[in-house]
Enzyme design. Structure first.
Site, PDB file in Angstrom:
ATOM      1  CD  GLN A   1       0.564  -8.921  -2.556  1.00 41.08           C
ATOM      2  OE1 GLN A   1       1.210  -9.558  -3.379  1.00 41.08           O
ATOM      3  NE2 GLN A   1      -0.694  -8.590  -2.772  1.00 41.08           N
TER       4      GLN A   1
ATOM      5  N   GLY B   1      -4.604  -4.174  -3.820  1.00 44.68           N
ATOM      6  CA  GLY B   1      -5.566  -3.127  -4.151  1.00 44.68           C
ATOM      7  C   GLY B   1      -4.766  -1.898  -4.530  1.00 44.68           C
ATOM      8  CG  HIS B   2      -2.024  -2.011  -7.007  1.00 42.99           C
ATOM      9  ND1 HIS B   2      -1.128  -2.610  -7.855  1.00 42.99           N
ATOM     10  CD2 HIS B   2      -1.784  -2.560  -5.788  1.00 42.99           C
ATOM     11  CE1 HIS B   2      -0.386  -3.479  -7.170  1.00 42.99           C
ATOM     12  NE2 HIS B   2      -0.778  -3.466  -5.924  1.00 42.99           N
TER      13      HIS B   2
ATOM     14  CB  THR C   1       1.529 -12.201   0.757  1.00 40.71           C
ATOM     15  OG1 THR C   1       0.455 -12.663  -0.054  1.00 40.71           O
ATOM     16  CG2 THR C   1       2.736 -11.841  -0.110  1.00 40.71           C
TER      17      THR C   1
ATOM     18  N   GLY D   1     -10.860  -2.742   3.261  1.00 42.82           N
ATOM     19  CA  GLY D   1     -11.404  -1.609   4.011  1.00 42.82           C
ATOM     20  C   GLY D   1     -10.897  -1.521   5.439  1.00 42.82           C
ATOM     21  NE  ARG D   2      -7.626  -6.408   6.573  1.00 46.48           N
ATOM     22  CZ  ARG D   2      -6.741  -7.390   6.509  1.00 46.48           C
ATOM     23  NH1 ARG D   2      -6.521  -8.153   7.554  1.00 46.48           N
ATOM     24  NH2 ARG D   2      -6.058  -7.605   5.404  1.00 46.48           N
TER      25      ARG D   2
ATOM     26  CE  LYS E   1       2.356  -2.402  -4.350  1.00 46.61           C
ATOM     27  NZ  LYS E   1       2.062  -2.042  -2.946  1.00 46.61           N
ATOM     28  N   GLY E   2       0.101   1.815  -7.290  1.00 52.44           N
ATOM     29  CA  GLY E   2      -0.864   2.043  -8.366  1.00 52.44           C
ATOM     30  C   GLY E   2      -0.780   3.459  -8.894  1.00 52.44           C
ATOM     31  CE  LYS E   3       0.750  10.124  -8.069  1.00 54.17           C
ATOM     32  NZ  LYS E   3       0.732  11.367  -7.392  1.00 54.17           N
TER      33      LYS E   3
ATOM     34  NE  ARG F   1       4.735 -31.599  -7.040  1.00 55.01           N
ATOM     35  CZ  ARG F   1       5.679 -32.438  -6.641  1.00 55.01           C
ATOM     36  NH1 ARG F   1       6.647 -32.754  -7.450  1.00 55.01           N
ATOM     37  NH2 ARG F   1       5.654 -32.946  -5.436  1.00 55.01           N
TER      38      ARG F   1
ATOM     39  CG  ASP G   1      -1.896  -1.168   1.197  1.00 52.99           C
ATOM     40  OD1 ASP G   1      -2.249  -1.610   0.088  1.00 52.99           O
ATOM     41  OD2 ASP G   1      -2.267  -1.641   2.287  1.00 52.99           O
TER      42      ASP G   1
ATOM     43  CB  THR H   1      -6.858 -10.104   1.559  1.00 50.67           C
ATOM     44  OG1 THR H   1      -6.322 -11.144   0.725  1.00 50.67           O
ATOM     45  CG2 THR H   1      -5.793  -9.050   1.800  1.00 50.67           C
TER      46      THR H   1
HETATM   47  P1  GDP Z   1      -0.745   0.363  -3.533  1.00 52.74           P
HETATM   48  O1  GDP Z   1      -1.356  -0.904  -3.072  1.00 52.74           O
HETATM   49  O2  GDP Z   1       0.724   0.421  -3.288  1.00 52.74           O
HETATM   50  O3  GDP Z   1      -1.089   0.695  -4.957  1.00 52.74           O
HETATM   51  O4  GDP Z   1      -1.375   1.534  -2.635  1.00 52.74           O
HETATM   52  P2  GDP Z   1      -2.933   1.714  -2.268  1.00 52.74           P
HETATM   53  O5  GDP Z   1      -3.637   2.230  -3.447  1.00 52.74           O
HETATM   54  O6  GDP Z   1      -3.454   0.479  -1.617  1.00 52.74           O
HETATM   55  O7  GDP Z   1      -2.822   2.785  -1.116  1.00 52.74           O
HETATM   56  C1  GDP Z   1      -2.268   4.037  -1.333  1.00 52.74           C
HETATM   57  C2  GDP Z   1      -3.324   5.088  -0.993  1.00 52.74           C
HETATM   58  O8  GDP Z   1      -2.724   6.352  -0.982  1.00 52.74           O
HETATM   59  C3  GDP Z   1      -4.441   5.178  -2.019  1.00 52.74           C
HETATM   60  O9  GDP Z   1      -5.621   5.608  -1.379  1.00 52.74           O
HETATM   61  C4  GDP Z   1      -3.937   6.269  -2.974  1.00 52.74           C
HETATM   62  O10 GDP Z   1      -5.004   6.927  -3.657  1.00 52.74           O
HETATM   63  C5  GDP Z   1      -3.271   7.184  -2.012  1.00 52.74           C
HETATM   64  N1  GDP Z   1      -2.121   7.940  -2.511  1.00 52.74           N
HETATM   65  C6  GDP Z   1      -1.138   7.555  -3.355  1.00 52.74           C
HETATM   66  N2  GDP Z   1      -0.186   8.516  -3.448  1.00 52.74           N
HETATM   67  C7  GDP Z   1      -0.586   9.512  -2.628  1.00 52.74           C
HETATM   68  C8  GDP Z   1      -0.001  10.769  -2.248  1.00 52.74           C
HETATM   69  O11 GDP Z   1       1.077  11.140  -2.681  1.00 52.74           O
HETATM   70  N3  GDP Z   1      -0.693  11.534  -1.351  1.00 52.74           N
HETATM   71  C9  GDP Z   1      -1.885  11.131  -0.819  1.00 52.74           C
HETATM   72  N4  GDP Z   1      -2.467  11.927   0.055  1.00 52.74           N
HETATM   73  N5  GDP Z   1      -2.444   9.950  -1.160  1.00 52.74           N
HETATM   74  C10 GDP Z   1      -1.802   9.158  -2.033  1.00 52.74           C
HETATM   75  P1  IMO Z   2      -0.954  -4.150  -2.234  1.00 56.45           P
HETATM   76  O1  IMO Z   2      -0.512  -4.700  -3.567  1.00 56.45           O
HETATM   77  C1  IMO Z   2      -1.015  -4.575   2.083  1.00 56.45           C
HETATM   78  C2  IMO Z   2      -1.219  -8.658   3.680  1.00 56.45           C
HETATM   79  C3  IMO Z   2      -2.507  -9.043   4.398  1.00 56.45           C
HETATM   80  C4  IMO Z   2      -1.949 -10.023   5.407  1.00 56.45           C
HETATM   81  C5  IMO Z   2      -0.857 -10.740   4.621  1.00 56.45           C
HETATM   82  C6  IMO Z   2      -1.272 -12.082   4.026  1.00 56.45           C
HETATM   83  O2  IMO Z   2      -2.222  -3.412  -2.275  1.00 56.45           O
HETATM   84  O3  IMO Z   2       0.167  -3.398  -1.597  1.00 56.45           O
HETATM   85  P2  IMO Z   2      -2.831 -12.718   1.962  1.00 56.45           P
HETATM   86  O4  IMO Z   2      -4.263 -12.418   1.665  1.00 56.45           O
HETATM   87  O5  IMO Z   2      -1.870 -12.206   0.953  1.00 56.45           O
HETATM   88  O6  IMO Z   2      -2.592 -14.175   2.260  1.00 56.45           O
HETATM   89  O7  IMO Z   2      -2.511 -11.944   3.347  1.00 56.45           O
HETATM   90  O8  IMO Z   2      -0.485  -9.860   3.581  1.00 56.45           O
HETATM   91  N1  IMO Z   2      -1.411  -8.134   2.307  1.00 56.45           N
HETATM   92  C7  IMO Z   2      -1.302  -6.836   1.978  1.00 56.45           C
HETATM   93  N2  IMO Z   2      -1.097  -5.752   2.745  1.00 56.45           N
HETATM   94  N3  IMO Z   2      -1.114  -4.443   0.750  1.00 56.45           N
HETATM   95  C8  IMO Z   2      -1.294  -5.532  -0.022  1.00 56.45           C
HETATM   96  O9  IMO Z   2      -1.265  -5.471  -1.364  1.00 56.45           O
HETATM   97  C9  IMO Z   2      -1.436  -6.796   0.587  1.00 56.45           C
HETATM   98  N4  IMO Z   2      -1.657  -8.052   0.122  1.00 56.45           N
HETATM   99  C10 IMO Z   2      -1.621  -8.848   1.184  1.00 56.45           C
HETATM  100  O10 IMO Z   2      -3.113  -7.937   5.002  1.00 56.45           O
HETATM  101  O11 IMO Z   2      -1.323  -9.332   6.452  1.00 56.45           O
HETATM  102 MG    MG Z   3      -2.925  -1.539  -1.839  1.00 58.82          MG
END
Ligand code: GDP
Ligand code: IMO
Ligand code: MG
Length: 429
Positions: free
Chosen positions: A222, A40-41, A237, A302-303, A16-18, A141, A13, A127
């Site tokens: 991750q 979730g990106h 994971t 949503g946690r 990366k997506g951004k 396998r 989190d 998750t």
């Molecule tokens: P990912 O899993 O690495 O793609 O990250 P997530 O999308 O799960 O979580 C990153 C959160 O931060 C999302 O809600 C993005 O919209 C938000 N985000 C990303 N870059 C920025 C930033 O520079 N500033 C702020 N305020 N939010 C950001």
């Molecule tokens: P992104 O790509 C944050 C965490 C779960 C749990 C552990 C194992 O959005 O960064 P799993 O369902 O993979 O067996 O859960 O890994 N986890 C993440 N935490 N961002 C993720 O992905 C995650 N994918 C899995 O919360 O602790």
């Molecule tokens: Mg994420």
């Protein structure tokens, strides 16, 4: 052969997506190599706000091919839903999925829930998307691969045996309700029909782009500290988000790499269980969790995310195990307004100080962070796009992180939207 790795540096989190949505303007392929829809990106741009779980984050660009590699585990329902979401948003949705990616079957999702329940207070906090059990079957396998969906005769022979065994596990071991094999087989027929246009030999697509000298972004899911081998086992994971996962998860060689970039948040977060030395108490955590336009709540479940100061000990370890040569710092704007900001530069373990990351989860859990405090900054960094707009304090913070990690920041993210990005150097050459 320019492949650029962009991966999560801490516990996921990081944004990366951004970052990938921003960079993909200059890439012809964006490829996922590990994990599944546990990811979730979040991407926010002129087309809308999306949370991509499987589809790579380059999908908003019409010129980008988005590849789901063999290392990913794929829930066909989720993939089909996401492709539909993207098309409904008026985007072309250039997506392909490897014929050798393993399928997350309905029984994997059931087992993920039951296994977590059994772990009780030792639960990992997964998750519950079936990702772990799908990788278990891959290694054991007895997995089903996307390509096999296109071969219903063989599947009709294999599936009943697998389901019989799964039902014995579900009912006899866990006391759960059995799953309906016929219903699952029917689902596989529908998935095959609907997924057929997207199924490809993904390694050929990636290789063709690399051979043509086009930029390929390898999209991490991750983060390094959730890596099955290099993370805080067992609170990890079930795949390899670190750089090695890119080679096996996409079928490319090491000479393809032109750079390895870690995405770091300006502070740390973690979802689920497991050690997190810099974790803040809830009062302070809440301030950061709710700051900025989007709070720290999981894009998949949503946690509420656990929040901590930047951990440079873990960060340095992540730089090493990934061979990172640059970084992106995201969510800098969230730290606007703090008088002082802390950076963890060492741990105290059993009365001894160290700057070495203990990989053992129990030891990490007993580690007390040693902090360096640096002044924060006045003014807002939200949405700024030019280096000269950075407050002095923010520059100092970035420079200090660069010093501690030994790599340069090439981009700072100052908001969730694509345009809220500040480029310090070209990441894609
Ligand atoms: P990912 O899993 O690495 O793609 O990250 P997530 O999308 O799960 O979580 C990153 C959160 O931060 C999302 O809600 C993005 O919209 C938000 N985000 C990303 N870059 C920025 C930033 O520079 N500033 C702020 N305020 N939010 C950001
Ligand atoms: P992104 O790509 C944050 C965490 C779960 C749990 C552990 C194992 O959005 O960064 P799993 O369902 O993979 O067996 O859960 O890994 N986890 C993440 N935490 N961002 C993720 O992905 C995650 N994918 C899995 O919360 O602790
Ligand atoms: Mg994420």
């Amino acid at each position: 052969m320019p492949a650029y790795a962009v991966l999560g540096a801490h516990w996921g989190d990081e944004g990366k997506g951004k970052v990938i949505d921003y960079l993909a303007e200059n890439a012809s392929v964006v490829a996922r190599y590990s994990g599944g829809n546990n990811a979730g990106h979040t991407v926010m741009n002129e087309h809308g706000t999306f949370s991509f779980h499987l589809v790579p984050s380059g999908v908003c660009w019409p010129h980008t091919q988005n590849v789901i590699g063999n290392g990913v585990v794929v829930d066909p329902e989720v993939l089909l839903e996401e492709i539909k979401m993207v098309r409904d948003a008026g985007l072309p949705g250039n997506v392909s999925v490897s014929d050798r990616a393993h399928v997350i079957m309905p029984y994997h999702i059931v087992l993920d829930g039951l296994e977590e329940e059994r772990r009780g207070s030792d639960a990992i906090g997964t998750t519950k998307r079936g990702v772990g059990p799908a990788y278990v079957d891959k290694v054991g396998r007895q997995g089903i691969r996307i390509g096999e969906l296109l071969n219903p005769e063989d599947l009709a022979l294999r599936l009943p045996e697998i389901i019989k065994f799964k039902n014995e596990t579900i009912t006899k071991l866990y006391g759960g309700d059995p799953i309906d094999g016929d219903e699952i087989f029917e689902k596989t027929r529908r998935w095959a029909a609907e997924l057929k246009p997207y199924i490809a030999r993904s390694e050929d697509l990636v290789a063709a782009a690399l051979d043509a000298g086009e930029n390929v972004i390898l999209e991490g899911a991750q983060g390094a500290l959730l890596d099955l081998d290099h993370g805080t086992y067992p609170y990890v994971t079930s795949s390899n988000p670190t750089v090695g996962g890119m080679l096996t998860g996409l079928g490319i060689g090491p000479r393809a790499f032109a750079g390895v970039t870690g995405v770091f948040k300006a502070y740390c977060t973690r979802v689920g269980s497991g050690p997190f030395p810099t974790q803040l108490d809830e009062e302070e955590a809440d301030i950061i969790r709710n700051a900025g336009p989007v709070g720290e709540f999981g894009a998949t479940t949503g946690r509420a995310r656990r929040i901590g100061w930047f951990d440079a000990v873990a960060g340095k370890y992540s730089v090493r195990v990934n061979g990172m040569d640059s970084m992106v710092i995201t969510r800098l704007d969230v730290l606007d307004g703090w008088d002082t900001i802390k950076i963890c530069t060492g741990y105290e373990i059993n009365g001894k100080q160290t700057d070495r990351f203990p990989i053992d989860s129990q030891m990490l859990g007993e580690s007390k962070p040693i902090y360096e405090e640096i002044p924060g900054w006045d003014g807002s960094t939200a949405g700024i796009t030019k280096p000269e707009q950075l407050p002095e304090g923010a520059k100092r913070y970035i420079n200090r992180l660069e010093e501690l990690l030994g790599i340069k920041a090439v981009m700072i993210s100052t908001g969730p939207r694509r345009a809220e990005s500040l480029k310090l150097d070209d990441l894609l050459k």
